[in-house]
Scaffold this active site. Structure first.
Site, PDB file in Angstrom:
ATOM      1  N   SER A  80       0.873  -1.160  -0.060  1.00  0.00           N
ATOM      2  CA  SER A  80       0.309   0.294  -0.394  1.00  0.00           C
ATOM      3  C   SER A  80       0.732   1.295  -0.177  1.00  0.00           C
ATOM      4  O   SER A  80       1.967   1.212  -0.974  1.00  0.00           O
ATOM      5  CB  SER A  80      -0.979   0.260   1.161  1.00  0.00           C
ATOM      6  N   ASP A 139      -9.659  -3.306  -5.253  1.00  0.00           N
ATOM      7  CA  ASP A 139      -9.395  -2.260  -4.713  1.00  0.00           C
ATOM      8  C   ASP A 139      -8.856  -1.483  -5.866  1.00  0.00           C
ATOM      9  O   ASP A 139      -8.725  -1.417  -6.768  1.00  0.00           O
ATOM     10  CB  ASP A 139      -7.129  -3.204  -4.595  1.00  0.00           C
ATOM     11  N   HIS A 148      -7.499  -4.390  -1.055  1.00  0.00           N
ATOM     12  CA  HIS A 148      -7.072  -3.635  -0.369  1.00  0.00           C
ATOM     13  C   HIS A 148      -6.970  -4.503   1.013  1.00  0.00           C
ATOM     14  O   HIS A 148      -7.394  -4.361   1.776  1.00  0.00           O
ATOM     15  CB  HIS A 148      -7.409  -2.511  -0.581  1.00  0.00           C
TER      16      HIS A 148
END
Ligand SMILES: *[C@@H]1O[C@H](CO)[C@@H](O)[C@H](O)[C@H]1NC(C)=O
Ligand SMILES: *[C@@H]1O[C@H](CO)[C@@H](O)[C@H](O)[C@H]1NC(C)=O
Length: 399
Positions: free
Chosen positions: A189, A343, A373
């Site tokens: 991320s 995501d 995600h």
């Protein structure tokens, strides 16, 4: 209606709200995911309420609740864990306990959390680094960095870069028994964003002779110019990472002034004089048909130059690695990219895969069809173990 009936009614509506989570059909273990989602929703709403009432920034409330998941640096029978600083940046180092005849592989890990949250000490990150060290017989350095809203770009980038530079020196590698030819970097991320950014920066760094063998980016955030990609449209209201939250986190990386967030949300933040950069994030030319899927391309509207002058970070390649040109990309090391179908950041990863391959970089792309995600961090869920296995197998073969 009596007081009790009203209370029951309120409880019922709230209960339904917290349990109601629309999920795609192919998601594994949907009820467990809904269950995990309840505290996430509650904490998010509480944090937003606290902020709305003017009591505290929403990040501080979220961090408070996250801090209960931090664990001390405890060694176990297989891995010795210690905390130290690399160039004044706090890091956790994981060294396998068993003796090794040869130099070990090294992995530098950057945690996620939207440049605002997260810590190497969080249970999930500690557990992942510990298992990576054990399974790969590698030395893992899991770095921290200063966070928004207290610190903004480029502090996060610079902390990660300074810690990495500290590691990539002969004397430090000798101290930990790391093979200078077998060092990789990983991040998820926002950590994937920072990992990609420092990997680019390292290419031309004349002071650092020891280079990385590979980079592995787990659902990374890679660009701030277009907030209207197909993955932003399709996952706008996603439980884990919605568009309002993603835009908020991006803008917090640069400033606490919320005018940037507003223009970003409506895709009106890129000034005319920077429109030449849009080709680097043009999903219409960089995504395959499978992911364009009937979406129409609209070029972002031109924003004010004032905002871009005040917060130039969002146009900076150190914040948005997709803005690097092909000459730069060409020299990147072997790359592994994980993208998840559900995501909001999916298309950032997909576009980087295309751009790196076009530049001739060797890329292994792992697209998780039922992924969302943060899936790697859900250790209790089967999907978390599945992704971790694939990731570790790749590292094991290539590092
Ligand atoms: C240490 O390694 C052994 C052998 O692989 C394994 O059985 C054991 O569970 C590991 N211990 C921990 C705490 O992970
Ligand atoms: C994006 O790509 C499409 C199709 O390849 C093209 O028509 C459009 O002009 C491009 N826009 C920008 C801003 O680069």
């Amino acid at each position: 209606m009596g007081g009790k009936t009203i209370l029951l009614l309120i409880a019922g509506v709230l209960g339904a709200y917290y349990v109601y989570t629309p999920l795609p059909d192919n998601i594994e273990e949907p009820w467990r995911l809904v269950w995990i989602g309840i505290p996430v929703k509650m904490i998010t709403n509480l944090a937003l309420l606290v902020e709305f009432l003017g009591i505290d920034h929403f990040v501080n409330t979220a961090m408070f609740f996250m801090s209960f998941q931090e664990v001390p640096p405890t060694s176990d029978e297989n891995v010795t864990v210690m905390e130290t600083t690399f160039n004044d940046v706090p890091v956790r180092v994981y060294v396998p306990t068993r003796k090794s005849e040869i130099l070990r592989r090294g992995l530098f890990y950057v945690h996620g959390g939207g440049w605002c949250m997260g810590d190497a000490a969080l249970f999930n990150y500690d557990f992942l680094s510990r298992r990576t060290a054990d399974r790969l017989d590698a030395v893992v350095v899991s770095t921290n960095y200063r966070l928004a809203p207290k610190y903004h770009f480029p502090n996060q980038f610079e902390d990660v870069y300074n810690a990495l530079r500290w590691l990539l020196r002969q004397e430090i590698l000798e101290k930990y028994g790391i093979d200078p030819k077998r060092i990789g970097i990983s991040g998820d991320s926002a950590g994937g964003n920072l990992a990609a950014a420092v990997t680019q920066q390292l290419i031309d760094d004349p002071d650092i002779k020891i280079k990385l063998k590979l980079q592995s980016l787990i659902y990374p955030a890679l660009q701030t110019l277009d907030m209207d990609l197909p993955s932003y449209r399709e996952n706008r209201d996603s439980l884990v990472l919605s568009k309002p939250l993603m835009v908020r986190l991006w803008s917090e990386y640069f400033t606490t002034d919320r005018s940037l967030e507003k223009t970003m949300f409506f895709n009106q933040h890129v000034p005319m004089e920077s429109s030449h950069l849009l080709k680097f994030v043009n999903w219409s030319s960089l995504l395959t048909e499978k992911f364009k899927k009937g979406h129409s391309y609209y070029s972002p509207n031109h924003g004010s130059s004032e905002l871009a002058k005040k917060y130039p970070g969002f146009l900076d390649v150190r914040a948005a690695p997709l803005l690097a040109d092909d000459n730069k990309l060409r020299d990147l090391p072997l790359t592994y990219i994980i993208t998840c179908q559900y995501d909001i950041l999916r298309d950032d990863g997909l576009m980087y895969v295309t751009r790196l391959r076009n530049a001739g970089v060797q890329v292994t792309h792992n697209h998780i069809e039922d992924g969302f995600h943060g899936a790697l961090s859900y250790n209790g869920l089967k999907i978390g173990y599945r992704i971790e296995n694939q990731y570790m197998n790749w590292l094991s073969k290539n590092l």
